[in-house]
Design a protein around this motif. Structure first.
Motif, short mmCIF file in Angstrom:
data_model
loop_
_atom_site.label_atom_id
_atom_site.label_comp_id
_atom_site.label_asym_id
_atom_site.label_seq_id
_atom_site.Cartn_x
_atom_site.Cartn_y
_atom_site.Cartn_z
N ARG A 17 19.20 -79.68 -18.29
CA ARG A 17 18.09 -79.17 -17.47
C ARG A 17 18.04 -77.65 -17.51
O ARG A 17 16.97 -77.06 -17.65
N GLU A 18 19.19 -77.02 -17.41
CA GLU A 18 19.25 -75.56 -17.44
C GLU A 18 18.78 -75.00 -18.78
O GLU A 18 18.02 -74.04 -18.83
N ARG A 19 19.24 -75.62 -19.86
CA ARG A 19 18.84 -75.15 -21.21
C ARG A 19 17.34 -75.31 -21.41
O ARG A 19 16.66 -74.41 -21.91
N LEU A 20 16.81 -76.48 -21.02
CA LEU A 20 15.36 -76.70 -21.14
C LEU A 20 14.59 -75.69 -20.30
O LEU A 20 13.62 -75.10 -20.76
N ALA A 21 15.02 -75.51 -19.07
CA ALA A 21 14.33 -74.58 -18.17
C ALA A 21 14.33 -73.17 -18.75
O ALA A 21 13.31 -72.47 -18.70
N HIS A 22 15.44 -72.77 -19.33
CA HIS A 22 15.52 -71.44 -19.94
C HIS A 22 14.54 -71.31 -21.11
O HIS A 22 13.80 -70.33 -21.21
N LEU A 23 14.52 -72.30 -22.00
CA LEU A 23 13.62 -72.26 -23.15
C LEU A 23 12.15 -72.33 -22.72
O LEU A 23 11.30 -71.61 -23.25
N ILE A 24 11.86 -73.17 -21.75
CA ILE A 24 10.48 -73.34 -21.28
C ILE A 24 9.98 -72.09 -20.56
O ILE A 24 8.82 -71.72 -20.68
N SER A 25 10.88 -71.41 -19.87
CA SER A 25 10.46 -70.22 -19.10
C SER A 25 9.92 -69.11 -20.00
O SER A 25 9.19 -68.24 -19.54
N ASP A 26 10.27 -69.13 -21.28
CA ASP A 26 9.78 -68.12 -22.23
C ASP A 26 8.41 -68.45 -22.80
O ASP A 26 7.82 -67.64 -23.51
N LEU A 27 7.90 -69.65 -22.51
CA LEU A 27 6.62 -70.07 -23.10
C LEU A 27 5.44 -69.58 -22.27
O LEU A 27 5.47 -69.63 -21.04
N PRO A 28 4.36 -69.14 -22.94
CA PRO A 28 3.16 -68.76 -22.21
C PRO A 28 2.47 -70.00 -21.66
O PRO A 28 2.60 -71.09 -22.21
N ASP A 29 1.76 -69.83 -20.57
CA ASP A 29 0.94 -70.90 -19.98
C ASP A 29 1.74 -72.14 -19.62
O ASP A 29 1.20 -73.25 -19.62
N THR A 30 3.02 -71.98 -19.34
CA THR A 30 3.89 -73.12 -19.04
C THR A 30 4.74 -72.80 -17.83
O THR A 30 5.32 -71.73 -17.74
N VAL A 46 10.84 -80.30 -28.29
CA VAL A 46 10.19 -80.29 -26.97
C VAL A 46 9.42 -78.98 -26.80
O VAL A 46 8.27 -78.98 -26.37
N ILE A 47 10.05 -77.89 -27.17
CA ILE A 47 9.42 -76.57 -27.05
C ILE A 47 8.23 -76.49 -27.99
O ILE A 47 7.18 -75.95 -27.63
N ASP A 48 8.37 -77.05 -29.19
CA ASP A 48 7.25 -77.05 -30.15
C ASP A 48 6.04 -77.78 -29.56
O ASP A 48 4.90 -77.32 -29.70
N VAL A 49 6.28 -78.93 -28.92
CA VAL A 49 5.18 -79.70 -28.32
C VAL A 49 4.50 -78.89 -27.22
O VAL A 49 3.27 -78.79 -27.16
N LEU A 50 5.29 -78.26 -26.37
CA LEU A 50 4.71 -77.47 -25.26
C LEU A 50 3.94 -76.26 -25.80
O LEU A 50 2.87 -75.93 -25.30
N ARG A 51 4.50 -75.63 -26.82
CA ARG A 51 3.81 -74.47 -27.43
C ARG A 51 2.47 -74.91 -28.02
O ARG A 51 1.45 -74.24 -27.85
N GLN A 52 2.45 -76.07 -28.69
CA GLN A 52 1.22 -76.59 -29.29
C GLN A 52 0.20 -76.94 -28.21
O GLN A 52 -0.99 -76.65 -28.36
N ARG A 53 0.65 -77.54 -27.12
CA ARG A 53 -0.26 -77.89 -26.02
C ARG A 53 -0.90 -76.62 -25.44
O ARG A 53 -2.08 -76.61 -25.14
N SER A 54 -0.11 -75.57 -25.30
CA SER A 54 -0.64 -74.30 -24.78
C SER A 54 -1.68 -73.72 -25.73
O SER A 54 -2.73 -73.26 -25.31
#
Length: 135
Positions: free
Chosen positions: A17-30, A114-122
């Motif tokens: 959870r911590e690793r995901l949260a860290h990676l996701i926090s760097d994404l725009p619009d997320t 997971v990060i790739d999917v979120l980046r693409q959605r943004s």
């Protein structure tokens, strides 16, 4: 910030959870709008917070991620569900897709997807630039 991805993370591992949260926090619009490590708590929290994306593990205390998946896919609108698990066997993959999972990734080899999917959605949710005016 008006995030296009409101993410809820469900995994029994604090490290994941911590690793995901860290990676996701760097994404725009997320934006991460919640986390849980127990199945029944996750279902209640997801119903309350209505995320657009849920990152979900299969194995956790208090029920399986497959049960969580089945429950949250009944919600309207149903969130996009990204299964992220160490149980990346074909029978789990097939069962998750049958229950409505949108993505299924092996935690040990496909974590970054997971990060790739979120980046693409943004990227897909941003308005396109107006066409350049002609001189």
């Amino acid at each position: 910030m008006n995030a296009s991805n409101h993410v809820f993370i469900v995994d029994d591992s604090p490290v994941v959870r911590e690793r995901l949260a860290h990676l996701i926090s760097d994404l725009p619009d997320t934006e991460i709008i919640g986390q849980s490590d127990i199945a029944f708590e996750a279902i209640n929290s997801i119903r309350r917070t209505k995320p657009s994306v849920v990152v979900l593990d299969i194995s956790m205390p208090g029920g399986s991620g497959i049960y969580v998946l089945e429950s949250i896919k009944r919600e309207r609108p149903a969130p996009t569900v990204i299964m992220l698990t160490n149980f990346a066997h074909d029978q789990y993959r097939q069962k998750c897709f049958q229950m409505g999972a949108d993505y299924f990734f092996d935690k040990s080899t496909e974590f970054e997807k997971v990060i790739d999917v979120l980046r693409q959605r943004s990227a897909n949710s941003r308005p396109s630039a107006p066409p350049a005016s002609q001189p």
